[in-house]
Design an enzyme around this catalytic site. Structure first.
Site, PDB file in Angstrom:
ATOM      1  N   ASP A  91      80.032  31.727  48.808  1.00  0.00           N
ATOM      2  CA  ASP A  91      78.911  32.574  48.411  1.00  0.00           C
ATOM      3  C   ASP A  91      79.292  33.349  47.143  1.00  0.00           C
ATOM      4  O   ASP A  91      80.444  33.319  46.720  1.00  0.00           O
ATOM      5  CB  ASP A  91      78.523  33.539  49.548  1.00  0.00           C
ATOM      6  CG  ASP A  91      79.650  34.515  49.909  1.00  0.00           C
ATOM      7  OD1 ASP A  91      80.121  35.256  49.021  1.00  0.00           O
ATOM      8  OD2 ASP A  91      80.063  34.539  51.089  1.00  0.00           O
ATOM      9  N   HIS A 106      87.679  27.587  46.859  1.00  0.00           N
ATOM     10  CA  HIS A 106      86.970  26.527  47.580  1.00  0.00           C
ATOM     11  C   HIS A 106      85.626  26.188  46.937  1.00  0.00           C
ATOM     12  O   HIS A 106      84.753  25.613  47.591  1.00  0.00           O
ATOM     13  CB  HIS A 106      86.777  26.911  49.051  1.00  0.00           C
ATOM     14  CG  HIS A 106      88.068  26.900  49.823  1.00  0.00           C
ATOM     15  ND1 HIS A 106      88.234  27.564  51.016  1.00  0.00           N
ATOM     16  CD2 HIS A 106      89.261  26.318  49.559  1.00  0.00           C
ATOM     17  CE1 HIS A 106      89.484  27.381  51.462  1.00  0.00           C
ATOM     18  NE2 HIS A 106      90.122  26.639  50.585  1.00  0.00           N
ATOM     19  N   CYS A 114      79.652  16.403  39.653  1.00  0.00           N
ATOM     20  CA  CYS A 114      79.438  14.955  39.614  1.00  0.00           C
ATOM     21  C   CYS A 114      80.670  14.258  40.185  1.00  0.00           C
ATOM     22  O   CYS A 114      81.770  14.410  39.660  1.00  0.00           O
ATOM     23  CB  CYS A 114      79.183  14.477  38.190  1.00  0.00           C
ATOM     24  SG  CYS A 114      79.014  12.673  38.092  1.00  0.00           S
ATOM     25  N   CYS A 133      73.454  13.205  37.676  1.00  0.00           N
ATOM     26  CA  CYS A 133      74.338  14.023  36.852  1.00  0.00           C
ATOM     27  C   CYS A 133      73.719  14.175  35.467  1.00  0.00           C
ATOM     28  O   CYS A 133      73.383  13.171  34.833  1.00  0.00           O
ATOM     29  CB  CYS A 133      75.708  13.360  36.750  1.00  0.00           C
ATOM     30  SG  CYS A 133      76.790  14.101  35.501  1.00  0.00           S
ATOM     31  N   THR A 173      90.218  36.623  56.842  1.00  0.00           N
ATOM     32  CA  THR A 173      90.575  35.198  56.869  1.00  0.00           C
ATOM     33  C   THR A 173      91.199  34.846  58.214  1.00  0.00           C
ATOM     34  O   THR A 173      91.877  35.662  58.836  1.00  0.00           O
ATOM     35  CB  THR A 173      91.576  34.825  55.751  1.00  0.00           C
ATOM     36  OG1 THR A 173      92.855  35.349  56.070  1.00  0.00           O
ATOM     37  CG2 THR A 173      91.134  35.380  54.419  1.00  0.00           C
ATOM     38  N   SER A 174      90.981  33.619  58.632  1.00  0.00           N
ATOM     39  CA  SER A 174      91.468  33.191  59.944  1.00  0.00           C
ATOM     40  C   SER A 174      92.962  32.882  59.932  1.00  0.00           C
ATOM     41  O   SER A 174      93.609  32.849  60.970  1.00  0.00           O
ATOM     42  CB  SER A 174      90.714  31.934  60.384  1.00  0.00           C
ATOM     43  OG  SER A 174      91.054  30.840  59.540  1.00  0.00           O
ATOM     44  N   LEU A 199      88.827  41.550  61.510  1.00  0.00           N
ATOM     45  CA  LEU A 199      88.183  41.949  62.758  1.00  0.00           C
ATOM     46  C   LEU A 199      89.143  41.719  63.924  1.00  0.00           C
ATOM     47  O   LEU A 199      89.323  42.586  64.784  1.00  0.00           O
ATOM     48  CB  LEU A 199      86.893  41.135  62.943  1.00  0.00           C
ATOM     49  CG  LEU A 199      85.892  41.633  63.974  1.00  0.00           C
ATOM     50  CD1 LEU A 199      85.485  43.079  63.693  1.00  0.00           C
ATOM     51  CD2 LEU A 199      84.654  40.737  63.975  1.00  0.00           C
ATOM     52  N   ALA A 216      84.935  44.726  58.303  1.00  0.00           N
ATOM     53  CA  ALA A 216      85.340  44.821  56.898  1.00  0.00           C
ATOM     54  C   ALA A 216      84.620  45.952  56.172  1.00  0.00           C
ATOM     55  O   ALA A 216      85.209  46.615  55.313  1.00  0.00           O
ATOM     56  CB  ALA A 216      85.067  43.494  56.188  1.00  0.00           C
TER      57      ALA A 216
HETATM   58 ZN   LIG Z   1      78.591  12.562  35.818  1.00  0.00          ZN
END
Ligand SMILES: [Zn+2]
Length: 231
Positions: A91, A106, A114, A133, A173-174, A199, A216
């Site tokens: 996000d 990530h 593409c 693309c 984070t986990s 948490l 948090a």
């Molecule tokens: Zn491409």
């Protein structure tokens, strides 16, 4: 000047209404990881995968940053040294909360990639199967998110930052997804003080010098206030 490196995960966005992954009722309990978050799953059923990320993109666009996102932006602004935010989240809530130069290890829901030529562009709200693309024309557009089995982004930069860290914090984070779960060990090797804000204890909680448990939106602003001497 002391450098702070912060790793954030799904827990920092949970109070903004975005689902976490591994908790009960989380995204991974409704979808199998191998179906929606692997290159093989995309090859098998691109409609399912595009639909999954289209829904998440809409949800993320409607979400608001919370007090934790805003507190980290404040830390970035007011801390006399550098504050590096590395996030596992796809996000854009750190940026919406005022942070800058966030390393999205990530990837991000806002991006399209593409699979044929590697070109990146801004994702439409709804990506189609065979999304063309704009650079090479291949019908190979996919979400610019890092799937399991793929190499996370910015790893060289992140390890360089960790090697210079005076303080390392992991937030929400986990501790179950590598390489991010091993960042604490890089920070310890660099001599950093380490703190986990979460948490519930993560899978690597015993590695941290200090732990703070709670939502948090409460623990992060309190930690930032202490760092900035605003207690
Ligand atoms: Zn491409």
């Amino acid at each position: 000047m002391e450098k702070i490196v912060i790793l954030t995960g799904a827990g920092i966005s949970a109070e903004s209404g975005l689902g976490t992954f591994r908790d009960e009722g989380g995204l991974w309990s409704q979808h199998r990881i191998e179906d929606v978050a692997t290159p093989e799953g995309f090859a098998r059923d691109p409609a399912l995968v595009q639909g999954f990320y289209n829904a998440r993109r809409v949800q993320a666009a409607q979400a608001q940053p919370n007090e934790a996102h805003r507190a980290l932006a404040r830390l970035q602004r007011d801390w006399p040294g550098e504050v590096v935010i590395v996030t596992q989240n796809v996000d854009g809530l750190h940026e919406a909360g005022g942070a800058s130069d966030v390393l999205h290890m990530h990837g991000t829901l806002a991006g399209a990639l593409c699979a044929s030529c590697g070109h990146r562009w801004t994702a439409p709200d709804q990506m189609q199967v065979g999304e063309p693309c704009p650079s090479c024309g291949a019908p190979a557009g996919r979400p610019d998110v890092v799937w399991f089995g793929e190499m996370p982004y910015f790893m060289d930069q992140i390890y360089d930052h960790l090697a210079e860290a005076s303080i390392f914090a992991a937030i929400g984070t986990s501790g179950q997804v590598y390489p991010a779960a091993a960042f604490v060990h890089e920070a310890i090797a660099a001599g950093a003080r380490t703190v986990e804000l979460n948490l519930d204890p993560s899978a690597v909680v015993s590695s941290f010098d200090e732990t703070r448990f709670g939502p948090a939106s409460e623990t992060v602003p309190a930690w930032v206030d202490e760092l900035l001497g605003n207690r």
